[in-house]
Design a protein around this motif. Structure first.
Motif, PDB file in Angstrom:
ATOM      1  N   GLY A 121      29.684 -26.563   9.663  1.00  0.00           N
ATOM      2  CA  GLY A 121      29.224 -27.722   8.929  1.00  0.00           C
ATOM      3  C   GLY A 121      28.234 -27.353   7.839  1.00  0.00           C
ATOM      4  N   PRO A 122      27.893 -28.315   6.984  1.00  0.00           N
ATOM      5  CA  PRO A 122      26.962 -28.050   5.875  1.00  0.00           C
ATOM      6  C   PRO A 122      25.610 -27.506   6.324  1.00  0.00           C
ATOM      7  N   ASP A 123      25.092 -27.959   7.479  1.00  0.00           N
ATOM      8  CA  ASP A 123      23.784 -27.501   7.925  1.00  0.00           C
ATOM      9  C   ASP A 123      23.781 -26.029   8.323  1.00  0.00           C
ATOM     10  N   VAL A 124      24.962 -25.485   8.562  1.00  0.00           N
ATOM     11  CA  VAL A 124      25.072 -24.079   8.968  1.00  0.00           C
ATOM     12  C   VAL A 124      25.280 -23.165   7.759  1.00  0.00           C
ATOM     13  N   LEU A 125      25.688 -23.731   6.631  1.00  0.00           N
ATOM     14  CA  LEU A 125      25.998 -22.918   5.450  1.00  0.00           C
ATOM     15  C   LEU A 125      24.879 -21.951   5.059  1.00  0.00           C
ATOM     16  N   PRO A 126      23.603 -22.359   5.083  1.00  0.00           N
ATOM     17  CA  PRO A 126      22.568 -21.394   4.686  1.00  0.00           C
ATOM     18  C   PRO A 126      22.551 -20.126   5.537  1.00  0.00           C
ATOM     19  N   TYR A 127      22.993 -20.233   6.796  1.00  0.00           N
ATOM     20  CA  TYR A 127      22.976 -19.086   7.696  1.00  0.00           C
ATOM     21  C   TYR A 127      24.274 -18.274   7.637  1.00  0.00           C
ATOM     22  N   ARG A 128      25.296 -18.836   7.037  1.00  0.00           N
ATOM     23  CA  ARG A 128      26.582 -18.159   6.933  1.00  0.00           C
ATOM     24  C   ARG A 128      26.501 -17.119   5.807  1.00  0.00           C
ATOM     25  N   PRO A 129      26.938 -15.881   6.050  1.00  0.00           N
ATOM     26  CA  PRO A 129      26.888 -14.884   4.971  1.00  0.00           C
ATOM     27  C   PRO A 129      27.610 -15.383   3.721  1.00  0.00           C
ATOM     28  N   ASN A 130      27.051 -15.063   2.577  1.00  0.00           N
ATOM     29  CA  ASN A 130      27.681 -15.446   1.315  1.00  0.00           C
ATOM     30  C   ASN A 130      27.614 -14.282   0.340  1.00  0.00           C
ATOM     31  N   ARG A 131      28.464 -14.367  -0.675  1.00  0.00           N
ATOM     32  CA  ARG A 131      28.467 -13.330  -1.712  1.00  0.00           C
ATOM     33  C   ARG A 131      27.691 -13.767  -2.945  1.00  0.00           C
ATOM     34  N   GLY A 132      27.251 -15.026  -2.936  1.00  0.00           N
ATOM     35  CA  GLY A 132      26.473 -15.511  -4.059  1.00  0.00           C
ATOM     36  C   GLY A 132      26.465 -17.024  -4.106  1.00  0.00           C
ATOM     37  N   LEU A 133      25.983 -17.539  -5.229  1.00  0.00           N
ATOM     38  CA  LEU A 133      25.887 -18.970  -5.476  1.00  0.00           C
ATOM     39  C   LEU A 133      26.393 -19.283  -6.874  1.00  0.00           C
ATOM     40  N   HIS A 134      26.641 -20.570  -7.090  1.00  0.00           N
ATOM     41  CA  HIS A 134      26.728 -21.096  -8.458  1.00  0.00           C
ATOM     42  C   HIS A 134      25.745 -22.260  -8.493  1.00  0.00           C
ATOM     43  N   ILE A 135      24.770 -22.170  -9.392  1.00  0.00           N
ATOM     44  CA  ILE A 135      23.715 -23.184  -9.467  1.00  0.00           C
ATOM     45  C   ILE A 135      23.774 -23.898 -10.809  1.00  0.00           C
ATOM     46  N   THR A 136      23.688 -25.225 -10.760  1.00  0.00           N
ATOM     47  CA  THR A 136      23.565 -26.057 -11.958  1.00  0.00           C
ATOM     48  C   THR A 136      22.316 -26.907 -11.819  1.00  0.00           C
ATOM     49  N   LEU A 137      21.429 -26.795 -12.796  1.00  0.00           N
ATOM     50  CA  LEU A 137      20.194 -27.579 -12.832  1.00  0.00           C
ATOM     51  C   LEU A 137      20.292 -28.563 -13.991  1.00  0.00           C
ATOM     52  N   THR A 138      20.142 -29.847 -13.690  1.00  0.00           N
ATOM     53  CA  THR A 138      20.310 -30.898 -14.690  1.00  0.00           C
ATOM     54  C   THR A 138      19.071 -31.774 -14.745  1.00  0.00           C
ATOM     55  N   ARG A 139      18.672 -32.145 -15.955  1.00  0.00           N
ATOM     56  CA  ARG A 139      17.544 -33.065 -16.149  1.00  0.00           C
ATOM     57  C   ARG A 139      18.085 -34.460 -16.454  1.00  0.00           C
ATOM     58  N   TYR A 140      17.494 -35.469 -15.816  1.00  0.00           N
ATOM     59  CA  TYR A 140      17.865 -36.865 -16.043  1.00  0.00           C
ATOM     60  C   TYR A 140      16.675 -37.610 -16.620  1.00  0.00           C
ATOM     61  N   ALA A 141      16.826 -38.086 -17.862  1.00  0.00           N
ATOM     62  CA  ALA A 141      15.729 -38.789 -18.532  1.00  0.00           C
ATOM     63  C   ALA A 141      15.388 -40.084 -17.824  1.00  0.00           C
ATOM     64  N   TYR A 205      27.841 -22.552  -2.450  1.00  0.00           N
ATOM     65  CA  TYR A 205      27.857 -21.286  -1.719  1.00  0.00           C
ATOM     66  C   TYR A 205      29.206 -20.604  -1.945  1.00  0.00           C
ATOM     67  N   LEU A 206      29.161 -19.312  -2.266  1.00  0.00           N
ATOM     68  CA  LEU A 206      30.380 -18.565  -2.601  1.00  0.00           C
ATOM     69  C   LEU A 206      30.651 -17.474  -1.575  1.00  0.00           C
ATOM     70  N   ASP A 207      31.903 -17.403  -1.120  1.00  0.00           N
ATOM     71  CA  ASP A 207      32.328 -16.242  -0.347  1.00  0.00           C
ATOM     72  C   ASP A 207      33.398 -15.460  -1.088  1.00  0.00           C
ATOM     73  N   GLY A 208      33.652 -15.845  -2.336  1.00  0.00           N
ATOM     74  CA  GLY A 208      34.486 -15.068  -3.236  1.00  0.00           C
ATOM     75  C   GLY A 208      33.600 -14.304  -4.211  1.00  0.00           C
ATOM     76  N   ASP A 209      34.191 -13.376  -4.945  1.00  0.00           N
ATOM     77  CA  ASP A 209      33.449 -12.624  -5.950  1.00  0.00           C
ATOM     78  C   ASP A 209      32.791 -13.607  -6.919  1.00  0.00           C
ATOM     79  N   PRO A 210      31.463 -13.556  -7.090  1.00  0.00           N
ATOM     80  CA  PRO A 210      30.783 -14.575  -7.899  1.00  0.00           C
ATOM     81  C   PRO A 210      31.259 -14.675  -9.347  1.00  0.00           C
ATOM     82  N   GLU A 211      31.672 -13.555  -9.944  1.00  0.00           N
ATOM     83  CA  GLU A 211      32.051 -13.645 -11.360  1.00  0.00           C
ATOM     84  C   GLU A 211      33.350 -14.420 -11.574  1.00  0.00           C
ATOM     85  N   PRO A 212      34.480 -14.027 -10.974  1.00  0.00           N
ATOM     86  CA  PRO A 212      35.695 -14.833 -11.174  1.00  0.00           C
ATOM     87  C   PRO A 212      35.609 -16.213 -10.528  1.00  0.00           C
TER      88      PRO A 212
END
Length: 252
Positions: A121-141, A205-212
């Motif tokens: 489940g989602p609560d376990v994702l932080p503990y699951r091994p990963n190969r990287g992330l994709h992060i998007t930071l957005t500002r809302y006026a 959360y990524l378990d594939g190669d982060p670049e492709p």
């Protein structure tokens, strides 16, 4: 509660020393605190190139770190804050020359998602091994405006379900800005001036190669966003990039 740190190293020759300090000293000390549920850090793919972003203050980000705190949050953060001061008194950081921190802030978790194939489940994702992330930071006026609300609904019901179908995406979490870090004694933090909810992070959360995988994520988002049913841009993207997990010693 979650804490995010966006870091830029202004000296290109300092990465090995900084990574050794963070991975072998700073992070283990933080993870040993009872109030820290988990913490990790990642390096931006292609650090030698500016990240696609409208905010030049974040475009040169080299690393992103984040920590999850257990309740009672106030007590957990206070102990974490005290460790920062103790580390300084020990002569072991975290005030390090050449380290620029354009974003140090606390965010409230909004919602977690797990791709069905990963089983956990989602609560376990932080503990699951990963190969990287994709992060998007957005500002809302207008953090609580109608357009913002519609954008969040579309992200939840349309965009994220499509992103979870991308090969290599294991799951996602969204976060809403709470407040900047205001350390009780150390001279950093408080550089972000936004109202509550004025910033939002989407973290995949990524378990594939982060670049492709990152390229596939960005193409999927462009395709879904071009649909006539997609809401008009309510937010301004400040940072969007894949990041890779750091392998101790190997990546130094």
């Amino acid at each position: 509660m979650a804490f995010f740190s966006f870091v830029e190293l202004t000296d290109p020759g300092s990465h090995a020393a900084y990574n050794r300090w963070h991975q072998l000293d700073h992070r283990p000390e933080n993870l040993a605190l009872p109030g820290v549920a988990w913490g990790d850090r990642w390096a931006r793919v292609h650090r030698d190139q500016a990240a696609p972003a409208q905010d030049s203050g974040l475009a040169a980000t080299d690393y992103v770190a984040m920590y999850w705190f257990r309740p009672p949050v106030q007590e957990s953060v206070a102990a974490w804050d005290a460790l920062g001061e103790a580390s300084f008194q020990w002569g072991r950081g975290p005030i390090i020359p050449g380290v620029r921190r354009p974003l140090l802030a606390f965010f409230r978790p909004v919602k977690g998602y797990a791709a069905p194939r990963v089983l956990v489940g989602p609560d376990v994702l932080p503990y699951r091994p990963n190969r990287g992330l994709h992060i998007t930071l957005t500002r809302y006026a207008e953090p609580h405006g109608r357009q913002t609300h519609d954008s969040f609904a579309w992200e939840d019901t349309t965009l994220i379900p499509h992103l979870l179908e991308v090969d290599g995406v294991a799951g996602a979490w969204t976060f809403s800005f709470s407040h900047p870090q205001r350390h009780s004694s150390l001279p950093f933090g408080g550089v972000v001036e936004e109202p509550p909810g004025g910033l939002r992070i989407r973290m995949l959360y990524l378990d594939g190669d982060p670049e492709p995988t990152g390229a596939a994520i960005e193409e999927t988002e462009r395709r879904i966003s071009s649909d006539s049913a997609a809401p008009a841009g309510a937010g301004e993207v400040l940072f969007s990039s894949p990041l890779r997990s750091i392998v101790p010693w190997t990546d130094w």
